[in-house]
Write a protein that holds these residues in place. Structure first.
Motif, PDB file in Angstrom:
ATOM      1  N   ALA A 100      15.980  16.931  70.017  1.00 53.67           N
ATOM      2  CA  ALA A 100      15.702  15.635  70.651  1.00 53.67           C
ATOM      3  C   ALA A 100      14.813  14.784  69.752  1.00 53.67           C
ATOM      4  CB  ALA A 100      15.019  15.852  71.987  1.00 53.67           C
ATOM      5  N   PRO A 101      14.999  13.475  69.785  1.00 50.72           N
ATOM      6  CA  PRO A 101      14.123  12.609  68.972  1.00 50.72           C
ATOM      7  C   PRO A 101      12.682  12.693  69.457  1.00 50.72           C
ATOM      8  CG  PRO A 101      15.507  11.290  70.439  1.00 50.72           C
ATOM      9  CD  PRO A 101      15.989  12.703  70.545  1.00 50.72           C
ATOM     10  N   PRO A 102      11.729  12.439  68.585  1.00 54.58           N
ATOM     11  CA  PRO A 102      10.308  12.590  68.929  1.00 54.58           C
ATOM     12  C   PRO A 102       9.796  11.479  69.836  1.00 54.58           C
ATOM     13  CG  PRO A 102      10.544  11.690  66.744  1.00 54.58           C
ATOM     14  CD  PRO A 102      11.925  12.019  67.198  1.00 54.58           C
ATOM     15  N   ALA A 103       8.725  11.765  70.520  1.00 54.57           N
ATOM     16  CA  ALA A 103       8.124  10.797  71.434  1.00 54.57           C
ATOM     17  C   ALA A 103       7.673   9.542  70.697  1.00 54.57           C
ATOM     18  CB  ALA A 103       6.947  11.436  72.170  1.00 54.57           C
ATOM     19  N   TRP A 104       7.118   9.707  69.482  1.00 56.26           N
ATOM     20  CA  TRP A 104       6.633   8.516  68.783  1.00 56.26           C
ATOM     21  C   TRP A 104       7.774   7.560  68.453  1.00 56.26           C
ATOM     22  CZ3 TRP A 104       9.098   8.915  64.211  1.00 56.26           C
ATOM     23  CH2 TRP A 104       9.238  10.177  63.608  1.00 56.26           C
ATOM     24  N   TRP A 105       8.979   8.006  68.543  1.00 61.77           N
ATOM     25  CA  TRP A 105      10.113   7.097  68.366  1.00 61.77           C
ATOM     26  C   TRP A 105      10.587   6.532  69.703  1.00 61.77           C
ATOM     27  CZ3 TRP A 105      12.145   4.197  64.831  1.00 61.77           C
ATOM     28  CH2 TRP A 105      13.419   3.641  65.040  1.00 61.77           C
ATOM     29  N   THR A 106      10.776   7.413  70.688  1.00 59.11           N
ATOM     30  CA  THR A 106      11.341   6.965  71.962  1.00 59.11           C
ATOM     31  C   THR A 106      10.345   6.122  72.762  1.00 59.11           C
ATOM     32  OG1 THR A 106      10.652   9.031  72.996  1.00 59.11           O
ATOM     33  CG2 THR A 106      12.883   8.954  72.133  1.00 59.11           C
ATOM     34  N   GLU A 107       9.058   6.218  72.421  1.00 60.51           N
ATOM     35  CA  GLU A 107       8.056   5.466  73.180  1.00 60.51           C
ATOM     36  C   GLU A 107       7.783   4.069  72.621  1.00 60.51           C
ATOM     37  OE1 GLU A 107       4.784   8.173  73.391  1.00 60.51           O
ATOM     38  OE2 GLU A 107       5.773   9.418  74.904  1.00 60.51           O
ATOM     39  N   ILE A 108       8.485   3.695  71.569  1.00 58.81           N
ATOM     40  CA  ILE A 108       8.356   2.323  71.075  1.00 58.81           C
ATOM     41  C   ILE A 108       8.806   1.368  72.184  1.00 58.81           C
ATOM     42  CG2 ILE A 108       9.261   0.649  69.406  1.00 58.81           C
ATOM     43  CD1 ILE A 108       9.492   2.957  67.400  1.00 58.81           C
ATOM     44  N   ALA A 109       8.073   0.287  72.355  1.00 54.09           N
ATOM     45  CA  ALA A 109       8.366  -0.661  73.445  1.00 54.09           C
ATOM     46  C   ALA A 109       9.786  -1.210  73.312  1.00 54.09           C
ATOM     47  CB  ALA A 109       7.351  -1.796  73.415  1.00 54.09           C
ATOM     48  N   PRO A 110      10.399  -1.595  74.430  1.00 55.25           N
ATOM     49  CA  PRO A 110      11.762  -2.140  74.401  1.00 55.25           C
ATOM     50  C   PRO A 110      11.846  -3.371  73.491  1.00 55.25           C
ATOM     51  CG  PRO A 110      11.012  -1.836  76.670  1.00 55.25           C
ATOM     52  CD  PRO A 110       9.844  -1.550  75.782  1.00 55.25           C
ATOM     53  N   ALA A 111      12.921  -3.450  72.739  1.00 59.09           N
ATOM     54  CA  ALA A 111      13.065  -4.507  71.736  1.00 59.09           C
ATOM     55  C   ALA A 111      13.051  -5.898  72.358  1.00 59.09           C
ATOM     56  CB  ALA A 111      14.362  -4.301  70.966  1.00 59.09           C
ATOM     57  N   ILE A 112      12.613  -6.857  71.569  1.00 64.54           N
ATOM     58  CA  ILE A 112      12.559  -8.243  72.015  1.00 64.54           C
ATOM     59  C   ILE A 112      13.947  -8.762  72.381  1.00 64.54           C
ATOM     60  CG2 ILE A 112      12.114 -10.573  71.123  1.00 64.54           C
ATOM     61  CD1 ILE A 112       9.673  -9.290  69.723  1.00 64.54           C
ATOM     62  N   LEU A 113      14.968  -8.244  71.735  1.00 62.53           N
ATOM     63  CA  LEU A 113      16.331  -8.704  72.030  1.00 62.53           C
ATOM     64  C   LEU A 113      17.011  -7.852  73.099  1.00 62.53           C
ATOM     65  CD1 LEU A 113      17.423  -9.710  68.441  1.00 62.53           C
ATOM     66  CD2 LEU A 113      16.699 -11.170  70.328  1.00 62.53           C
ATOM     67  N   SER A 114      16.260  -6.942  73.729  1.00 65.39           N
ATOM     68  CA  SER A 114      16.839  -6.121  74.795  1.00 65.39           C
ATOM     69  C   SER A 114      16.646  -6.823  76.139  1.00 65.39           C
ATOM     70  CB  SER A 114      16.166  -4.747  74.825  1.00 65.39           C
ATOM     71  OG  SER A 114      14.885  -4.868  75.436  1.00 65.39           O
ATOM     72  N   PRO A 115      17.440  -6.417  77.155  1.00 63.43           N
ATOM     73  CA  PRO A 115      17.314  -7.035  78.487  1.00 63.43           C
ATOM     74  C   PRO A 115      15.942  -6.819  79.120  1.00 63.43           C
ATOM     75  CG  PRO A 115      19.332  -5.728  78.316  1.00 63.43           C
ATOM     76  CD  PRO A 115      18.536  -5.428  77.100  1.00 63.43           C
ATOM     77  N   SER A 116      15.191  -5.789  78.661  1.00 64.93           N
ATOM     78  CA  SER A 116      13.879  -5.531  79.269  1.00 64.93           C
ATOM     79  C   SER A 116      12.828  -6.554  78.859  1.00 64.93           C
ATOM     80  CB  SER A 116      13.369  -4.154  78.862  1.00 64.93           C
ATOM     81  OG  SER A 116      14.370  -3.214  78.963  1.00 64.93           O
ATOM     82  N   PHE A 117      13.113  -7.295  77.810  1.00 60.15           N
ATOM     83  CA  PHE A 117      12.123  -8.284  77.362  1.00 60.15           C
ATOM     84  C   PHE A 117      12.317  -9.556  78.192  1.00 60.15           C
ATOM     85  CE2 PHE A 117      10.477 -11.611  74.521  1.00 60.15           C
ATOM     86  CZ  PHE A 117       9.239 -11.081  74.220  1.00 60.15           C
ATOM     87  N   THR A 118      11.793  -9.506  79.411  1.00 60.27           N
ATOM     88  CA  THR A 118      12.029 -10.610  80.344  1.00 60.27           C
ATOM     89  C   THR A 118      10.883 -11.612  80.325  1.00 60.27           C
ATOM     90  OG1 THR A 118      10.937  -9.417  82.124  1.00 60.27           O
ATOM     91  CG2 THR A 118      13.334  -9.093  81.894  1.00 60.27           C
ATOM     92  N   LEU A 119      11.191 -12.805  80.813  1.00 63.23           N
ATOM     93  CA  LEU A 119      10.162 -13.831  80.973  1.00 63.23           C
ATOM     94  C   LEU A 119       9.033 -13.315  81.863  1.00 63.23           C
ATOM     95  CD1 LEU A 119       9.056 -16.712  80.749  1.00 63.23           C
ATOM     96  CD2 LEU A 119      10.607 -17.369  82.605  1.00 63.23           C
ATOM     97  N   ALA A 120       9.396 -12.619  82.926  1.00 58.99           N
ATOM     98  CA  ALA A 120       8.374 -12.116  83.861  1.00 58.99           C
ATOM     99  C   ALA A 120       7.448 -11.120  83.173  1.00 58.99           C
ATOM    100  CB  ALA A 120       9.061 -11.472  85.066  1.00 58.99           C
ATOM    101  N   ALA A 121       8.016 -10.244  82.336  1.00 64.63           N
ATOM    102  CA  ALA A 121       7.196  -9.250  81.643  1.00 64.63           C
ATOM    103  C   ALA A 121       6.223  -9.925  80.680  1.00 64.63           C
ATOM    104  CB  ALA A 121       8.100  -8.260  80.901  1.00 64.63           C
ATOM    105  N   VAL A 122       6.699 -10.968  80.000  1.00 62.46           N
ATOM    106  CA  VAL A 122       5.835 -11.698  79.066  1.00 62.46           C
ATOM    107  C   VAL A 122       4.735 -12.425  79.837  1.00 62.46           C
ATOM    108  CG1 VAL A 122       5.770 -13.628  77.438  1.00 62.46           C
ATOM    109  CG2 VAL A 122       7.590 -11.910  77.278  1.00 62.46           C
TER     110      VAL A 122
END
Length: 275
Positions: free
Chosen positions: A124-146
Motif C-alpha cells: 500500500a502507498p505510504p501515509a505521507w503520500w495519501t494524506e496530501i490534501a485534495p488537489a486544487i483541481l479536484s472536486p473537494s476544493f470547494t468554495l465553501a472549504a476555502v
DNA sequence: GTGCTTGTTGGCCA
DNA sequence: GTGGCCAACAAGCA
C-alpha cells in the motif's frame, strides 16, 4: 522553483524517459541532506532490479512506484530538479540520487538540499503520500472549504494563507502572487477581511492559475516543453515580479515588492489597493 | 563580505 | 489547544 506545475513537469520528465524500464543500479550520496529520515542503503537495495511502473505528482511532491512494492517519494524543496541523462552519466556534486536504466540515468539534483527523498516498502502507498490534501483541481476544493479555511485563519495575511499546504497544496510563492494579482486582492489583507465576492474570485483564480500553469509548464499528453516556463505568456505577473523597476502587465503601473508572511511578495498597488 | 532566494518545520509566545 | 511569527536548514548568486 518547484510548485505544483513544476512537480508535474519533472515527474513527466522521468516517466517519459524510463517508465517500464528496469533500474540496473542506484547511486546515492550518503550524507544526511535530502535523505534525512530515509536510509540510502535501503533505497539502493530495493530499487536495484526494480521496474518503474507508474508515477504521480501531487502538490509539490512526486511519487514513483516500482515493482516489488517500492514507493519513492521526492520533494524538490527550493532548488531541486529531476533530469534524464545518458546511462553512463557521472554524478556531480549536488546529485543525490541517480537511478540508472538501460537507456537513461534518472538524476535528482538539489544544491540547497531543502528537497527530500522518502522511501516506503509495502503493497500500500505510504501515509505521507495519501494524506496530501485534495488537489486544487479536484472536486473537494470547494468554495465553501476555502471560505471556512479563511475564516479560521482570519488574522493571517491572505498571502501567507495561500501558502498553507493543508488547504492549498502545491501553491508556492509565485503562484500565490499570481493568484492575488489576478483576483485584485492586496497580499497583506487579513484573510478574515475578504468579502464573499472576493473569496469567490480568489477560489476561481486558484483553480484557473493551477489549470493554466499545469498546461503551460507540464504540457499536454506525452509531450514535454523543452524548458520550464517557456510557454508562460508575458501577460502573467510571473515574468515581471523579479525585475527591478518591473511594471504590471495589466495596469502598466510600477510593481511593489515586500516581505509578507515572511516571504518576498510582489503586487501591483494600482490593481491591488489595501482596503 | 552582505544580503538575498519559487519550502518546510519546530519552537516560542499570545 | 490554537493561531501567528520567525529562525533554521545549505548553497549559490549578485
Amino acid at each position: 522553483m518547484p510548485e505544483l506545475a513544476e512537480a508535474e513537469f519533472y515527474r513527466k520528465r522521468w516517466d517519459l524517459a524510463a517508465c517500464g524500464a528496469i533500474v540496473t543500479s542506484v547511486l546515492t550520496h550518503d550524507r544526511a541532506g535530502v535523505f534525512r529520515g530515509t536510509d540510502p542503503a535501503s533505497v539502493r537495495r530495493h530499487l536495484t532490479q526494480a521496474r518503474l511502473q507508474s508515477s504521480q505528482a501531487a502538490a509539490k511532491q512526486m511519487m514513483f512506484h516500482f515493482s516489488g512494492d517500492s514507493w519513492l517519494g521526492l520533494h524538490l524543496g527550493m532548488s531541486g530538479e529531476l533530469r534524464s541523462e545518458p546511462p553512463d552519466y557521472v554524478p556531480q556534486k549536488h546529485d543525490h540520487l541517480v537511478l540508472v536504466t538501460p537507456k537513461h540515468a534518472l538524476v535528482f539534483t538539489d544544491p540547497r538540499m531543502f528537497g527530500r527523498v522518502q522511501f516506503h516498502h509495502d503493497p500500500a502507498p505510504p501515509a505521507w503520500w495519501t494524506e496530501i490534501a485534495p488537489a486544487i483541481l479536484s472536486p473537494s476544493f470547494t468554495l465553501a472549504a476555502v471560505a471556512l479555511f479563511l475564516r479560521r485563519r482570519a488574522r493571517t495575511p491572505i498571502k501567507a494563507v495561500l501558502l498553507m499546504q493543508e488547504r492549498f497544496p502545491g501553491i508556492g510563492n509565485w503562484m500565490a502572487d499570481e493568484i492575488l494579482w489576478r483576483a485584485a486582492i492586496h497580499p497583506q489583507r487579513r484573510a478574515g477581511s475578504l468579502q464573499p465576492t472576493e473569496i469567490r474570485t480568489l477560489w476561481c483564480e486558484c483553480r484557473r492559475v493551477a489549470r493554466l500553469a499545469l498546461r503551460m509548464i507540464a504540457g499536454h499528453g506525452e509531450v514535454l516543453p523543452p524548458d520550464l516556463n517557456t510557454h508562460i505568456p508575458r501577460t502573467w505577473l510571473f515574468h515581471h515580479r523579479w525585475a527591478d523597476g518591473g511594471r504590471c502587465p495589466k495596469t502598466h503601473q510600477p510593481l511593489l515588492r515586500a516581505a509578507v508572511g515572511g516571504r518576498t511578495t510582489c503586487w501591483c498597488p494600482a490593481r491591488q489597493p489595501f482596503r
